[in-house]
Write a protein that holds these residues in place. Structure first.
Motif, mmCIF file in Angstrom:
data_model
loop_
_atom_site.group_PDB
_atom_site.id
_atom_site.type_symbol
_atom_site.label_atom_id
_atom_site.label_comp_id
_atom_site.label_asym_id
_atom_site.label_seq_id
_atom_site.Cartn_x
_atom_site.Cartn_y
_atom_site.Cartn_z
ATOM 1 N N GLU A 7 90.061 -0.743 -146.312
ATOM 2 C CA GLU A 7 88.889 -0.633 -147.183
ATOM 3 C C GLU A 7 89.197 0.238 -148.399
ATOM 4 O OE1 GLU A 7 84.241 0.891 -147.201
ATOM 5 O OE2 GLU A 7 85.337 0.791 -145.301
ATOM 6 N N ARG A 8 89.882 1.326 -148.194
ATOM 7 C CA ARG A 8 90.217 2.214 -149.312
ATOM 8 C C ARG A 8 91.037 1.471 -150.367
ATOM 9 N NH1 ARG A 8 94.178 7.424 -148.834
ATOM 10 N NH2 ARG A 8 93.774 8.323 -150.900
ATOM 11 N N GLN A 9 92.007 0.685 -149.899
ATOM 12 C CA GLN A 9 92.853 -0.051 -150.830
ATOM 13 C C GLN A 9 92.087 -1.182 -151.517
ATOM 14 O OE1 GLN A 9 97.366 -1.959 -150.891
ATOM 15 N NE2 GLN A 9 96.611 -1.017 -149.031
ATOM 16 N N VAL A 10 91.264 -1.899 -150.753
ATOM 17 C CA VAL A 10 90.497 -3.014 -151.322
ATOM 18 C C VAL A 10 89.516 -2.500 -152.373
ATOM 19 C CG1 VAL A 10 88.725 -4.745 -150.769
ATOM 20 C CG2 VAL A 10 90.808 -4.591 -149.388
ATOM 21 N N ARG A 11 88.890 -1.367 -152.112
ATOM 22 C CA ARG A 11 87.946 -0.828 -153.109
ATOM 23 C C ARG A 11 88.670 -0.432 -154.399
ATOM 24 N NH1 ARG A 11 82.863 -0.368 -151.479
ATOM 25 N NH2 ARG A 11 82.412 -0.382 -149.245
ATOM 26 N N LEU A 12 89.906 -0.026 -154.304
ATOM 27 C CA LEU A 12 90.686 0.290 -155.494
ATOM 28 C C LEU A 12 91.094 -0.990 -156.223
ATOM 29 C CD1 LEU A 12 91.922 2.699 -157.025
ATOM 30 C CD2 LEU A 12 93.974 2.433 -155.610
ATOM 31 N N MET A 13 91.538 -1.974 -155.479
ATOM 32 C CA MET A 13 91.975 -3.239 -156.071
ATOM 33 C C MET A 13 90.839 -3.963 -156.774
ATOM 34 S SD MET A 13 94.041 -4.448 -152.674
ATOM 35 C CE MET A 13 94.868 -5.921 -153.213
ATOM 36 N N PHE A 14 89.674 -3.935 -156.127
ATOM 37 C CA PHE A 14 88.546 -4.742 -156.587
ATOM 38 C C PHE A 14 87.353 -3.851 -156.940
ATOM 39 C CE2 PHE A 14 90.902 -7.349 -153.404
ATOM 40 C CZ PHE A 14 91.442 -8.263 -154.306
ATOM 41 N N GLY A 15 87.621 -2.842 -157.742
ATOM 42 C CA GLY A 15 86.577 -1.911 -158.150
ATOM 43 C C GLY A 15 85.695 -2.413 -159.278
ATOM 44 N N HIS A 16 86.043 -3.527 -159.881
ATOM 45 C CA HIS A 16 85.264 -4.108 -160.984
ATOM 46 C C HIS A 16 83.905 -4.592 -160.468
ATOM 47 C CE1 HIS A 16 84.232 -7.024 -164.146
ATOM 48 N NE2 HIS A 16 85.072 -6.368 -164.925
ATOM 49 N N PRO A 17 82.855 -4.543 -161.321
ATOM 50 C CA PRO A 17 81.526 -5.008 -160.891
ATOM 51 C C PRO A 17 81.481 -6.479 -160.469
ATOM 52 C CG PRO A 17 81.359 -3.726 -162.910
ATOM 53 C CD PRO A 17 82.812 -3.924 -162.665
ATOM 54 N N ALA A 18 82.532 -7.240 -160.768
ATOM 55 C CA ALA A 18 82.560 -8.641 -160.337
ATOM 56 C C ALA A 18 82.697 -8.783 -158.831
ATOM 57 C CB ALA A 18 83.716 -9.375 -161.022
ATOM 58 N N PHE A 19 83.009 -7.675 -158.138
ATOM 59 C CA PHE A 19 83.240 -7.717 -156.691
ATOM 60 C C PHE A 19 82.221 -6.869 -155.946
ATOM 61 C CE2 PHE A 19 87.324 -8.270 -158.819
ATOM 62 C CZ PHE A 19 87.782 -9.445 -158.233
ATOM 63 N N ALA A 20 81.942 -7.269 -154.717
ATOM 64 C CA ALA A 20 81.168 -6.463 -153.772
ATOM 65 C C ALA A 20 82.014 -6.314 -152.513
ATOM 66 C CB ALA A 20 79.837 -7.132 -153.440
ATOM 67 N N VAL A 21 82.342 -5.077 -152.157
ATOM 68 C CA VAL A 21 83.183 -4.809 -150.989
ATOM 69 C C VAL A 21 82.320 -4.213 -149.887
ATOM 70 C CG1 VAL A 21 85.166 -3.532 -150.098
ATOM 71 C CG2 VAL A 21 85.211 -4.441 -152.431
ATOM 72 N N HIS A 22 82.379 -4.812 -148.697
ATOM 73 C CA HIS A 22 81.598 -4.372 -147.553
ATOM 74 C C HIS A 22 82.515 -3.731 -146.515
ATOM 75 C CE1 HIS A 22 78.195 -6.907 -148.950
ATOM 76 N NE2 HIS A 22 79.155 -7.754 -149.295
ATOM 77 N N PRO A 23 82.066 -2.658 -145.871
ATOM 78 C CA PRO A 23 82.895 -2.056 -144.810
ATOM 79 C C PRO A 23 82.978 -2.970 -143.587
ATOM 80 C CG PRO A 23 80.730 -1.043 -144.849
ATOM 81 C CD PRO A 23 80.784 -1.957 -146.051
ATOM 82 N N ALA A 24 83.853 -2.613 -142.669
ATOM 83 C CA ALA A 24 84.010 -3.395 -141.446
ATOM 84 C C ALA A 24 82.716 -3.398 -140.633
ATOM 85 C CB ALA A 24 85.151 -2.825 -140.611
ATOM 86 N N LEU A 25 82.460 -4.499 -139.962
ATOM 87 C CA LEU A 25 81.306 -4.583 -139.079
ATOM 88 C C LEU A 25 81.424 -3.541 -137.973
ATOM 89 C CD1 LEU A 25 81.097 -8.461 -138.650
ATOM 90 C CD2 LEU A 25 79.481 -7.036 -139.909
ATOM 91 N N PRO A 26 80.299 -2.974 -137.526
ATOM 92 C CA PRO A 26 80.363 -1.924 -136.504
ATOM 93 C C PRO A 26 80.666 -2.460 -135.106
ATOM 94 C CG PRO A 26 78.081 -2.413 -137.044
ATOM 95 C CD PRO A 26 78.923 -3.191 -138.014
ATOM 96 N N THR A 27 80.519 -3.754 -134.908
ATOM 97 C CA THR A 27 80.740 -4.333 -133.589
ATOM 98 C C THR A 27 81.046 -5.821 -133.738
ATOM 99 O OG1 THR A 27 79.787 -4.521 -131.353
ATOM 100 C CG2 THR A 27 78.296 -4.892 -133.205
ATOM 101 N N PHE A 28 81.361 -6.469 -132.652
ATOM 102 C CA PHE A 28 81.743 -7.882 -132.597
ATOM 103 C C PHE A 28 83.118 -8.079 -133.261
ATOM 104 C CE2 PHE A 28 76.985 -8.114 -133.280
ATOM 105 C CZ PHE A 28 76.670 -8.161 -131.931
ATOM 106 N N GLY A 29 83.969 -8.831 -132.587
ATOM 107 C CA GLY A 29 85.325 -9.018 -133.085
ATOM 108 C C GLY A 29 85.374 -9.847 -134.358
#
Length: 423
Positions: A145-167
């Motif tokens: 997540e840390r790397q993805v937020r850096l790569m895709f920090g532009h407003p054209a992207f929305a980055v969501h954290p990992a789901l808290p449960t379910f594989g």
């Protein structure tokens, strides 16, 4: 202009054969072998160069820090980094091997990606995969997540954290079909049902949650059950038995529990879809999984037409090779074959498609430090050649010298790429 960009994982310096992935037959069969991290990383870079040679836009992920000391501390091992590692290696060598895993190189499991034409807010959405089913991968999400937020920090992207449960294991269980990459598409989430000899990695609930997060149109979203026979045969992810690109699906006929229902639903939503279902009489599930025929990158060439980027193992299997010759001669949508040598990755259970995450976006909106060109590839190769371990034997995992070597090698790479903030 939006294009498909493939982001490959640079194979990390701790690449080893600890056989941590239940249901991954290649990983299991090479348990305890001596790995070659330097060769692995150079093979991965050669694949990226081959993709660029086809005129494709190429990006990359850098490997996370290994051993994962923060995760080991959460498991109750105290002290400095070296003390944590030494205690874990003594008390539970399996857990310590999980902390040394280099499996983040398979970036198809980094996230699920929904391009802007498919989402309600017109942004490209990425949901980090939680990889909860496998302990050695479950600790990847924070660094990813840390790397993805850096790569895709532009407003054209929305980055969501990992789901808290379910594989949730990301894009390896997700396909997108559309008339073209920048057109509205149909998103296909493939899930498994428990009960077979190996765990089903992708939960339907996780897939449904990702679709909701991304604001996908329910009328253009399919949830398709993976065939239990495919999972039992060793297709631990859907991308071992099926791959899609634009309006084409290339799949084994036994990939899905209800292939006829899948075909009917897809063609109803995307009438121009072409489904190439390879019959078991031509290529058995065993041959498909041994050769990783479907774990290939199916890509659109800039001049038109599609190509398959395949592992060299597909050419070595006579039945798969015969099928591929007939496929290209048939004058269908797949017109070219590009074979690549990724043997070190293949021996651990990951082919060309495992090594890449597909993102449809304008390259100008991506942090340019993560986009590859020939000069940057040269720079990475120099660091790998000078600093990656040549070999790792199973007994080496408990060596403080290896831990220091891996940390220092990664630090050299981050400096070379101006990415020290990820240290």
């Amino acid at each position: 202009m939006s294009l498909e960009i493939n982001f490959d994982g640079i194979i990390g310096p701790s690449h080893n054969y600890a056989a941590l992935s239940l249901g991954n037959l290649a990983s299991a069969s090479n348990a305890g072998s001596v790995s070659r991290p330097r060769d692995a990383a150079l093979q991965g870079l050669a694949k990226m160069r081959a993709a660029m040679g086809l005129g494709l836009v190429q990006g990359f992920f850098v490997p996370p820090d290994r051993p994962t000391t923060g995760w080991l501390r959460q498991l109750g091992f105290p002290g400095s980094d070296d003390e944590v590692c030494a205690a874990a290696a003594r008390a539970d060598p399996v857990v310590f091997a999980q902390a040394m895993s280099a499996s983040s190189m398979w970036t198809a499991n980094a996230a699920t990606v929904s391009p802007a034409p498919d989402t309600s807010d017109g942004r490209c959405h990425l949901s980090i995969a939680n990889l909860a089913r496998m302990p050695h991968r479950s600790h990847e999400a924070t660094a990813t997540e840390r790397q993805v937020r850096l790569m895709f920090g532009h407003p054209a992207f929305a980055v969501h954290p990992a789901l808290p449960t379910f594989g949730d294991e990301g894009a390896a269980n997700h396909m997108r079909l559309a008339a073209s990459h920048d057109a509205p598409g149909v998103e296909v989430f493939v899930y498994g049902v428990e009960g077979g000899p190996f765990p089903a990695r992708q939960s339907r609930r996780a897939s449904e949650a990702v679709a909701r997060r991304h604001g996908l149109d329910p009328a253009r979203t399919l949830f398709v059950e993976q065939s239990p026979a495919a999972i039992a045969a060793g297709a631990f992810h859907n991308d071992v038995v099926a791959v899609a690109n634009e309006a084409v699906v290339f799949m084994h006929e036994l990939a899905f529990a209800d292939p006829a229902g899948f075909a009917a639903d897809l063609t109803r939503l995307l009438p121009e879809a072409t489904i190439i279902a390879v019959p078991a009489v031509a290529v058995s599930l065993a041959d498909a999984i041994e050769s990783y025929l479907f774990n290939s990158q199916l890509v659109t060439l800039p001049a038109g037409g599609m190509a398959l980027i395949l592992p060299a193992e597909a050419r070595a299997n006579p039945r798969v090779a015969a099928y591929l010759d007939a496929l290209v001669a048939s004058n269908g949508p797949i017109r070219a074959l590009q074979f690549v040598e990724v043997r070190e990755s293949m021996r651990n259970g990951g082919g060309p498609a495992c090594l890449r995450l597909r993102v449809v976006a304008d390259p100008a909106t991506v942090d340019p430090r993560f986009l590859l060109d020939a000069a940057k590839a040269d720079r990475i190769e120099r660091v790998v050649g000078e600093h990656w371990p040549e070999v790792i034997a199973p007994a080496d995992l408990a060596s403080p010298g290896l831990w220091h070597h891996c940390r220092q090698a990664r630090a050299k790479l981050l400096v070379a790429l101006d990415l020290s903030e990820l240290g």
